[in-house]
Design a protein around this motif. Structure first.
Motif, PDB file in Angstrom:
ATOM      1  N   LEU A   2      20.071  80.882  59.809  1.00 54.42           N
ATOM      2  CA  LEU A   2      19.405  79.640  60.192  1.00 54.42           C
ATOM      3  C   LEU A   2      18.318  79.257  59.200  1.00 54.42           C
ATOM      4  O   LEU A   2      18.134  78.063  58.877  1.00 54.42           O
ATOM      5  N   PHE A   3      17.599  80.257  58.691  1.00 56.68           N
ATOM      6  CA  PHE A   3      16.543  79.977  57.714  1.00 56.68           C
ATOM      7  C   PHE A   3      17.123  79.409  56.430  1.00 56.68           C
ATOM      8  O   PHE A   3      16.617  78.414  55.882  1.00 56.68           O
ATOM      9  N   LEU A   4      18.218  80.016  55.929  1.00 64.13           N
ATOM     10  CA  LEU A   4      18.851  79.518  54.714  1.00 64.13           C
ATOM     11  C   LEU A   4      19.398  78.106  54.919  1.00 64.13           C
ATOM     12  O   LEU A   4      19.316  77.244  54.027  1.00 64.13           O
ATOM     13  N   SER A   5      19.976  77.886  56.108  1.00 58.32           N
ATOM     14  CA  SER A   5      20.502  76.543  56.396  1.00 58.32           C
ATOM     15  C   SER A   5      19.374  75.523  56.397  1.00 58.32           C
ATOM     16  O   SER A   5      19.530  74.391  55.886  1.00 58.32           O
ATOM     17  N   ALA A   6      18.237  75.907  56.954  1.00 57.10           N
ATOM     18  CA  ALA A   6      17.093  74.995  56.976  1.00 57.10           C
ATOM     19  C   ALA A   6      16.587  74.720  55.564  1.00 57.10           C
ATOM     20  O   ALA A   6      16.227  73.574  55.223  1.00 57.10           O
ATOM     21  N   VAL A   7      16.547  75.751  54.705  1.00 62.44           N
ATOM     22  CA  VAL A   7      16.099  75.564  53.320  1.00 62.44           C
ATOM     23  C   VAL A   7      17.048  74.635  52.569  1.00 62.44           C
ATOM     24  O   VAL A   7      16.622  73.706  51.857  1.00 62.44           O
ATOM     25  N   VAL A   8      18.360  74.845  52.720  1.00 64.76           N
ATOM     26  CA  VAL A   8      19.340  73.992  52.046  1.00 64.76           C
ATOM     27  C   VAL A   8      19.224  72.554  52.529  1.00 64.76           C
ATOM     28  O   VAL A   8      19.270  71.591  51.734  1.00 64.76           O
ATOM     29  N   PHE A  30      16.559  71.114  53.739  1.00 62.88           N
ATOM     30  CA  PHE A  30      15.322  70.537  53.227  1.00 62.88           C
ATOM     31  C   PHE A  30      15.470  70.129  51.771  1.00 62.88           C
ATOM     32  O   PHE A  30      14.990  69.053  51.351  1.00 62.88           O
ATOM     33  N   ILE A  31      16.129  70.965  50.972  1.00 59.26           N
ATOM     34  CA  ILE A  31      16.331  70.637  49.549  1.00 59.26           C
ATOM     35  C   ILE A  31      17.159  69.366  49.407  1.00 59.26           C
ATOM     36  O   ILE A  31      16.847  68.479  48.602  1.00 59.26           O
ATOM     37  N   LYS A  32      18.256  69.293  50.199  1.00 59.07           N
ATOM     38  CA  LYS A  32      19.098  68.100  50.133  1.00 59.07           C
ATOM     39  C   LYS A  32      18.313  66.863  50.562  1.00 59.07           C
ATOM     40  O   LYS A  32      18.424  65.783  49.952  1.00 59.07           O
ATOM     41  N   TRP A  33      17.526  67.011  51.627  1.00 58.04           N
ATOM     42  CA  TRP A  33      16.724  65.886  52.106  1.00 58.04           C
ATOM     43  C   TRP A  33      15.723  65.440  51.053  1.00 58.04           C
ATOM     44  O   TRP A  33      15.525  64.251  50.800  1.00 58.04           O
ATOM     45  N   PHE A  34      15.088  66.421  50.398  1.00 55.61           N
ATOM     46  CA  PHE A  34      14.093  66.099  49.374  1.00 55.61           C
ATOM     47  C   PHE A  34      14.752  65.400  48.192  1.00 55.61           C
ATOM     48  O   PHE A  34      14.224  64.408  47.664  1.00 55.61           O
ATOM     49  N   ASN A  51      17.556  63.646  48.150  1.00 51.76           N
ATOM     50  CA  ASN A  51      17.998  62.319  48.555  1.00 51.76           C
ATOM     51  C   ASN A  51      16.833  61.335  48.595  1.00 51.76           C
ATOM     52  O   ASN A  51      16.956  60.167  48.182  1.00 51.76           O
ATOM     53  N   ASN A  52      15.700  61.757  49.088  1.00 50.09           N
ATOM     54  CA  ASN A  52      14.533  60.883  49.138  1.00 50.09           C
ATOM     55  C   ASN A  52      14.057  60.499  47.747  1.00 50.09           C
ATOM     56  O   ASN A  52      13.686  59.351  47.490  1.00 50.09           O
ATOM     57  N   ASN A  53      14.079  61.465  46.820  1.00 52.16           N
ATOM     58  CA  ASN A  53      13.668  61.165  45.447  1.00 52.16           C
ATOM     59  C   ASN A  53      14.612  60.165  44.790  1.00 52.16           C
ATOM     60  O   ASN A  53      14.217  59.269  44.051  1.00 52.16           O
ATOM     61  N   THR A  54      15.898  60.308  45.071  1.00 51.62           N
ATOM     62  CA  THR A  54      16.889  59.388  44.497  1.00 51.62           C
ATOM     63  C   THR A  54      16.702  57.983  45.037  1.00 51.62           C
ATOM     64  O   THR A  54      16.748  56.986  44.302  1.00 51.62           O
ATOM     65  N   GLN A  55      16.445  57.892  46.341  1.00 54.21           N
ATOM     66  CA  GLN A  55      16.223  56.581  46.952  1.00 54.21           C
ATOM     67  C   GLN A  55      14.959  55.936  46.420  1.00 54.21           C
ATOM     68  O   GLN A  55      14.902  54.724  46.163  1.00 54.21           O
ATOM     69  N   ASP A  56      13.890  56.714  46.196  1.00 54.46           N
ATOM     70  CA  ASP A  56      12.641  56.165  45.674  1.00 54.46           C
ATOM     71  C   ASP A  56      12.828  55.640  44.258  1.00 54.46           C
ATOM     72  O   ASP A  56      12.308  54.579  43.873  1.00 54.46           O
ATOM     73  N   SER A  57      13.566  56.402  43.441  1.00 55.15           N
ATOM     74  CA  SER A  57      13.791  55.967  42.058  1.00 55.15           C
ATOM     75  C   SER A  57      14.648  54.696  42.003  1.00 55.15           C
ATOM     76  O   SER A  57      14.490  53.863  41.119  1.00 55.15           O
ATOM     77  N   THR A  58      15.563  54.548  42.927  1.00 55.96           N
ATOM     78  CA  THR A  58      16.418  53.353  42.969  1.00 55.96           C
ATOM     79  C   THR A  58      15.624  52.145  43.457  1.00 55.96           C
ATOM     80  O   THR A  58      15.786  51.014  42.988  1.00 55.96           O
ATOM     81  N   ALA A  59      14.798  52.345  44.452  1.00 62.69           N
ATOM     82  CA  ALA A  59      14.044  51.237  45.025  1.00 62.69           C
ATOM     83  C   ALA A  59      12.939  50.758  44.086  1.00 62.69           C
ATOM     84  O   ALA A  59      12.559  49.594  44.077  1.00 62.69           O
ATOM     85  N   HIS A  60      12.380  51.602  43.219  1.00 60.92           N
ATOM     86  CA  HIS A  60      11.292  51.243  42.280  1.00 60.92           C
ATOM     87  C   HIS A  60      11.690  51.623  40.871  1.00 60.92           C
ATOM     88  O   HIS A  60      11.243  52.641  40.354  1.00 60.92           O
TER      89      HIS A  60
END
Length: 282
Positions: free
Chosen positions: A254-260, A262-266, A268-277
């Protein structure tokens, strides 16, 4: 002529004796000392005569216990302080079974239930102890084997260990007067409490418990028997260790799944921010 007549009479007598003994049906019953035991007796014939229960003693002196009739009448000859009981209501069904409560060593033996044309033999034997207690103690420790009797029997008490190979080992004999006879003191590891014997307490102690000391012990007098089973403590850690490992594995997964996640979420957010600005070149 007279000799021939005597021979015939003797032959008839012998035949009647053999036939009367052969009528007896045999049944074996075993029970623990201190318990209640039923001695069965169920006749086929509808004889209205009295039925008598007798115990055959080893010294040849039979003891008459009770007489019963098919009409439910009872005549106690030796009720043994009320320990011998009957089922008068069942007598009409030709069932003349009896009960012996608080079984004692003196009750062990052969019993005969007889009427005019039938006989039922019941062989009663001793089977273990009525009272049983389990004691768990680690190796190297001192363990107390309890034994307290309710009867005020002044005979000797004997402690015995039952071995797996069937060869029982007698440890010590105690009397209510505090006398002690050590039979196998195990290099002084077996100890007693002679001052408590007057209170009918015959507990013993085994010091420095060893593997050879584990097993069943019997404290017996003429009327009662007490069994103590000595065992090692249950290893609770050994029982729960597989569950512990499963829990740790699931937690790590469960811990590894949570880390993976979180990494994917992070990412994706960076990609969306770079696209929007998008960056502006000067």
């Amino acid at each position: 002529m007279y000799s021939g007549r005597w021979i015939i009479l003797l032959a008839l007598w012998f035949t009647s004796v053999v036939s009367s003994e052969g009528v007896c049906k045999r049944h074996e019953v075993s029970a623990a000392l201190g318990s209640s035991v039923v001695l069965p007796c169920n006749f086929l014939s509808n004889d209205s005569s009295w039925v008598e229960w007798t115990q055959a003693k080893e010294d040849g002196q039979n003891v008459d216990l009770v007489r019963l009739s098919s009409k439910g009448r009872i005549l106690y000859l030796n009720p043994r302080s009320g320990r011998v009981k009957t089922f008068p209501i069942q007598a009409s069904e030709r069932n003349y079974s009896i009960v012996i409560d608080e079984l004692q060593n003196s009750d062990i033996g052969s019993y005969y239930c007889k009427q005019s044309d039938e006989c039922f033999e019941v062989k009663l034997s001793k089977d273990g102890c009525f009272k049983t207690q389990e004691i768990r103690s680690p190796l190297g420790s001192s363990v107390v084997l309890p034994c307290k009797f309710s009867s005020n029997d002044s005979s000797w008490i004997k402690w015995t260990q039952a071995k797996e190979d069937g060869q029982n080992v007698d440890l010590v004999r105690l009397s209510s007067k505090g006398r002690i006879v050590y039979l196998n003191p195990r290099s002084g590891r077996v100890k007693t409490f002679p001052l408590q014997a007057s209170e009918r307490k015959y507990s013993i102690v085994i010091d420095e418990l060893q593997n050879s000391d584990l097993g069943s012990y019997y404290c017996e007098d003429s009327d009662e028997c007490f069994e103590v089973q000595v065992k090692l403590p249950v290893d609770k850690d050994a029982d729960v260790s597989p569950l512990r490992y499963v829990f740790i594995g699931l937690s790590a997964l469960l811990f590894l799944s949570a880390v993976v996640y979180f990494i994917k979420w992070f990412c994706n957010n960076n990609t969306q921010d770079s696209t929007a600005h998008p960056s502006v070149e000067m």
